[in-house]
Design an enzyme around this catalytic site. Structure first.
Site, PDB file in Angstrom:
ATOM      1  N   LEU A 114      -9.662   7.743   0.872  1.00 45.98           N
ATOM      2  CA  LEU A 114      -9.230   8.987   1.503  1.00 45.98           C
ATOM      3  C   LEU A 114      -7.918   9.455   0.887  1.00 45.98           C
ATOM      4  O   LEU A 114      -7.080   8.639   0.504  1.00 45.98           O
ATOM      5  CB  LEU A 114      -9.024   8.791   3.011  1.00 45.98           C
ATOM      6  CG  LEU A 114     -10.265   8.581   3.871  1.00 45.98           C
ATOM      7  CD1 LEU A 114      -9.856   8.327   5.313  1.00 45.98           C
ATOM      8  CD2 LEU A 114     -11.201   9.773   3.796  1.00 45.98           C
TER       9      LEU A 114
ATOM     10  N   CYS B  42       6.671  -8.604 -28.853  1.00 52.69           N
ATOM     11  CA  CYS B  42       7.343  -8.994 -27.608  1.00 52.69           C
ATOM     12  C   CYS B  42       6.417  -9.877 -26.775  1.00 52.69           C
ATOM     13  O   CYS B  42       5.297  -9.466 -26.436  1.00 52.69           O
ATOM     14  CB  CYS B  42       7.729  -7.749 -26.819  1.00 52.69           C
ATOM     15  SG  CYS B  42       8.426  -8.106 -25.189  1.00 52.69           S
TER      16      CYS B  42
ATOM     17  N   CYS C  36      15.869  -6.279 -24.727  1.00 47.55           N
ATOM     18  CA  CYS C  36      14.672  -6.651 -23.963  1.00 47.55           C
ATOM     19  C   CYS C  36      14.866  -8.017 -23.320  1.00 47.55           C
ATOM     20  O   CYS C  36      15.264  -8.967 -24.006  1.00 47.55           O
ATOM     21  CB  CYS C  36      13.457  -6.665 -24.889  1.00 47.55           C
ATOM     22  SG  CYS C  36      11.953  -7.286 -24.094  1.00 47.55           S
TER      23      CYS C  36
ATOM     24  N   CYS D 283      10.734  -1.365 -24.636  1.00 50.42           N
ATOM     25  CA  CYS D 283      10.813  -2.297 -25.748  1.00 50.42           C
ATOM     26  C   CYS D 283       9.707  -1.903 -26.723  1.00 50.42           C
ATOM     27  O   CYS D 283       8.536  -1.833 -26.334  1.00 50.42           O
ATOM     28  CB  CYS D 283      10.614  -3.737 -25.278  1.00 50.42           C
ATOM     29  SG  CYS D 283      10.452  -4.924 -26.644  1.00 50.42           S
TER      30      CYS D 283
ATOM     31  N   ASP E  51       0.827  -1.208   0.000  1.00 50.28           N
ATOM     32  CA  ASP E  51       0.000   0.000   0.000  1.00 50.28           C
ATOM     33  C   ASP E  51       0.860   1.256   0.000  1.00 50.28           C
ATOM     34  O   ASP E  51       0.527   2.255  -0.630  1.00 50.28           O
ATOM     35  CB  ASP E  51      -0.917   0.019   1.230  1.00 50.28           C
ATOM     36  CG  ASP E  51      -2.008  -1.035   1.152  1.00 50.28           C
ATOM     37  OD1 ASP E  51      -2.120  -1.671   0.091  1.00 50.28           O
ATOM     38  OD2 ASP E  51      -2.735  -1.211   2.143  1.00 50.28           O
TER      39      ASP E  51
ATOM     40  N   GLU F 178     -15.248  -0.632   9.156  1.00 48.02           N
ATOM     41  CA  GLU F 178     -14.072  -1.439   8.855  1.00 48.02           C
ATOM     42  C   GLU F 178     -14.223  -2.814   9.485  1.00 48.02           C
ATOM     43  O   GLU F 178     -14.637  -2.941  10.636  1.00 48.02           O
ATOM     44  CB  GLU F 178     -12.823  -0.762   9.415  1.00 48.02           C
ATOM     45  CG  GLU F 178     -11.547  -1.130   8.721  1.00 48.02           C
ATOM     46  CD  GLU F 178     -11.318  -0.312   7.463  1.00 48.02           C
ATOM     47  OE1 GLU F 178     -10.305  -0.573   6.790  1.00 48.02           O
ATOM     48  OE2 GLU F 178     -12.137   0.580   7.146  1.00 48.02           O
TER      49      GLU F 178
ATOM     50  N   LYS G 299      -7.117   5.181  12.205  1.00 50.42           N
ATOM     51  CA  LYS G 299      -7.297   4.538  10.899  1.00 50.42           C
ATOM     52  C   LYS G 299      -7.055   3.040  11.077  1.00 50.42           C
ATOM     53  O   LYS G 299      -5.924   2.586  11.191  1.00 50.42           O
ATOM     54  CB  LYS G 299      -6.342   5.118   9.868  1.00 50.42           C
ATOM     55  CG  LYS G 299      -6.601   4.639   8.453  1.00 50.42           C
ATOM     56  CD  LYS G 299      -5.716   5.373   7.455  1.00 50.42           C
ATOM     57  CE  LYS G 299      -6.065   4.939   6.044  1.00 50.42           C
ATOM     58  NZ  LYS G 299      -5.850   3.501   5.816  1.00 50.42           N
TER      59      LYS G 299
ATOM     60  N   VAL H  20       3.715   1.856  -1.360  1.00 44.91           N
ATOM     61  CA  VAL H  20       4.226   2.197  -2.684  1.00 44.91           C
ATOM     62  C   VAL H  20       3.126   2.829  -3.521  1.00 44.91           C
ATOM     63  O   VAL H  20       3.329   3.832  -4.190  1.00 44.91           O
ATOM     64  CB  VAL H  20       4.789   0.945  -3.388  1.00 44.91           C
ATOM     65  CG1 VAL H  20       5.296   1.281  -4.772  1.00 44.91           C
ATOM     66  CG2 VAL H  20       5.898   0.351  -2.555  1.00 44.91           C
TER      67      VAL H  20
END
Length: 684
Positions: A101, A444, A421, A439, A46, A187, A132, A48
């Site tokens: 959010l 491919c 590639c 590429c 999450d 939740e 949270k 990232v």
């Protein structure tokens, strides 16, 4: 470490670099969203996703002309309503979308958000602070006080019916203390103790253990057998409703108190503050208490406490303006990079990934982290054998932080950027102004595979049962080589696949056949034209009515369409200029794939609201805003969230704010709810 630290400062980017990064971020976020919401198999944490999403928001703010209409920041992912998903769970359409959010990662960002909120609200606001909870969102519908439906968030527009499973959760009332008809949201989570017990049991049984309590809760709630769910000991907190009028309250803190009176489980840690400068004490308190709580939390949610102001601030298409989530700083660990691999995406982008010694971060075992692009790899100077810090941005996505140079092996060499590639061995291209390595070979294998997966995905042709593993088998057995080959498959061919019985083969063939009848916007999305997502595809389909019309249109004509622009128009024109694409379109037509735009209803163009730009404001009595907006859009209106000189009409309820004042200044016509009812002759 702030997640933004990984990116080049926006002020240092050229226009071309910003354009390329926006496009690549949009592609990545769309892919990750599909993995998370549709396939229940996220490839990134999450953190990232949150970090990349925040970067895209910042870039679009700095370069508004580059924001694409199908950007992940501009919509909640949507799909068609179908009877069941691949698990057999019935689909549920959310009348009011379950929005995400917005995220921030520092106190300063919260203070900045407060300044914007105060300006938009016209006065300093009190805020309700809530923990949270690290679980999955749930919608509960009650009629006359009885629970009649429970559904997951899904993609925000369409969720899954989990009513029978939710009824096994003892904390959730089946009958309220008052006979109210209301939808509430909250939740579903798994307590740490229950999670530890479950994993111990699974380990003893030789089963795969869950990575974290959230994954365990999600997997437990989405079981086909409620008896399994009942054994998992799930818990819940309820915190929101869009129907505050039903509760007869004026503040979010009062909403929580009314929920308690009705019998809902409510987290008792909320606190009302008079100004945002007080938020730091609350965050510091729960940063310390976090590890000792019986449930997982990954941040603090800040909500405008005044419900009238909440209503006035409203939402963007993606997030509410009246609430924001502060994410706790990511946990860090040291690990060693053992390899760097390169993967090819659908659009040909070649991405480096660090393979590391496994470490646990925020309850998840991590051994891979994206290195994003060659520039990032070279800037970080990550080498095989390096010891690096690893963290989860927003407690979600693994990310390499710093290289510990004093631990670098003496023989560690700078990792070479590939020339060819890794999939097809074609020479890679580094387009001027782009950070990505690409590429450009249309044959491919990796791109073909990713293209087929995208073609079948929910937001595209929605072919249930045609996921990544099936696509890989079809390609490896040479049953398909390109998209159009899907429509030539037979049941007997499918029975040769692993774990494919007669019924599975029949179901997949039926799903492929059903996709022939999709409205053409799904096909436009599925073709994978760079920059053209579901929202842009709908705009193009509505304008051109038929795929052939779009195929034959010039770039200038396409660019003139509201919400498209020159960059997307050029990409569309370049796509259709390809001989291989022309051949593909002909083949799809021969397989009787629908090329026409299928409207869901016939709009009476003589109705008063047709083709008008309309803004809604204030509290309504007979309608909710989402209901009125849906009715207007179904009847040809364009509903906007802000008043401008292009606005044709403002529909105002009670307790209106700055929108009415601005409309009056601009001389825009204003009507009330009763006027709307009279003009539309509509009933809710």
């Amino acid at each position: 470490m702030n997640p933004a630290d990984q990116f080049t400062p926006i002020e240092d980017l050229t226009f071309t670099q910003a354009q390329a990064e926006i496009r690549d971020l949009s592609d990545e976020l769309t892919k990750w969203g599909r993995e998370y919401y549709e396939e229940d198999n996220p490839s990134v944490e999450d953190y990232v996703y949150d970090a990349h999403y925040a970067r895209l928001v910042a870039l679009e703010k700095a370069y508004p002309s580059l924001a694409m209409p199908d950007s992940p920041t501009q919509h909640v992912a949507a799909g068609n309503q179908t009877k069941n998903d691949s698990r057999g769970l019935q689909k549920v359409v959310h009348p009011v979308p379950m929005l995400s959010l917005g995220d921030v990662f520092s106190i300063q960002e919260l203070l900045d958000w407060d300044l914007v909120t105060t300006k938009n609200a016209g006065s300093q606001q009190k805020y309700n602070l809530e923990l949270k909870i690290d679980g999955l969102a749930i919608s509960l519908r009650y009629e006359n006080g009885r629970l009649i439906q429970a559904s997951t968030r899904g993609d925000g527009s369409i969720g899954e019916n989990v009513t029978d499973n939710v009824k096994t959760i003892t904390e959730i009332p089946k009958v309220l203390n008052e006979p109210l008809t209301i939808e509430v949201r909250g939740e579903i989570y798994m307590r740490k103790e229950a999670f530890a017990d479950l994993n111990q049991q699974r380990d003893e049984e030789g089963k795969t253990i869950f990575a974290n309590p959230r994954n365990a809760a999600a997997g437990s709630l989405r079981q086909l057998d409620p008896k399994i769910t009942a054994k998992r000991h799930l818990s819940s907190f309820i915190y929101y409703t869009a129907q505050n009028d039903v509760l007869g309250v004026n503040t979010q803190s009062d909403v929580l108190e009314r929920f308690r009176q009705l019998g809902f489980p409510v987290n008792s840690s909320n606190k009302v503050i008079d100004r945002m400068t007080e938020v730091k004490d609350y965050i510091d308190e729960y940063t310390i208490k976090r590890d000792n709580l019986p449930y997982g939390i990954d941040g603090v949610v800040v909500k405008v406490n005044d419900l009238d102001v909440e209503n006035e601030l409203g939402n963007t298409v993606k997030i509410p303006r009246w609430s924001i989530a502060y994410k706790f700083p990511p946990e860090e660990a040291l690990t060693v990079v053992r390899d760097i691999t390169w993967t090819v995406g659908r659009t040909g982008v070649v991405t480096p990934t660090a393979i590391m010694d496994p470490v646990f971060l925020a309850g998840t075992k991590v051994k891979r982290a994206s290195l994003h692009n060659p520039d990032y790899l070279q800037e970080k100077d990550v080498r095989i054998g390096d010891t690096v810090t690893l963290h989860k941005a927003g407690d979600i996505i693994p990310e390499v932080g710093q290289v510990i140079l004093k631990k670098r092996p003496a023989d560690a060499q700078a990792y070479p950027i590939p020339v060819y590639c890794p999939s097809c061995k074609s020479k890679l291209v580094h387009v001027q102004g782009e950070v990505a390595l690409r590429c450009i070979n249309p044959e491919c294998p990796a791109q073909i595979k990713e293209g087929l997966i995208h073609f079948a995905s929910r937001n595209a042709m929605n072919i249930d049962g045609l996921g990544p593993r099936v696509v890989e088998q079809l390609l490896s057995k040479n049953l398909i080589r390109k998209i159009s080959d899907l429509y030539a498959l037979t049941e007997s061919q499918l029975t040769t696949l692993d774990k494919f019985a007669d019924l599975s083969s029949k179901n997949l063939i039926q799903a492929i056949d059903r996709s022939r009848q999709n409205s053409v916007e799904r096909l436009i999305t599925a073709l994978g034209i760079r920059g053209v997502g579901a929202k842009a595809a709908k705009v193009l389909a509505a304008h051109f009515k038929n795929l052939r019309n779009l195929q034959n249109a010039g770039a200038e004509e396409i660019a003139e369409i509201d919400g498209v622009g020159q960059v997307m128009a050029d990409a569309i024109r370049q796509y259709f200029n390809s001989e291989s694409v022309a051949s593909l379109i002909n083949e799809l037509e021969n397989f009787q794939v629908n090329f026409d735009y299928l409207t869901t209803s016939t709009v009476d163009e003589k109705n008063y609201f047709f083709n008008k730009r309309i803004v809604l404001t204030g509290k309504l009595i007979h309608w909710t805003r989402p209901q009125m907006q849906a009715w207007l859009e179904e009847h040809g209106a364009n509903v906007s969230s802000s008043v401008s000189s292009k606005t044709d009409l403002l529909i105002a309820g009670s307790d209106v704010g700055s929108k009415l004042e601005r409309a009056n200044k601009l001389g825009i016509k204003v009507i009330n709810e009763q006027d709307f009812i009279n003009l539309s002759n509509a009933k809710k």
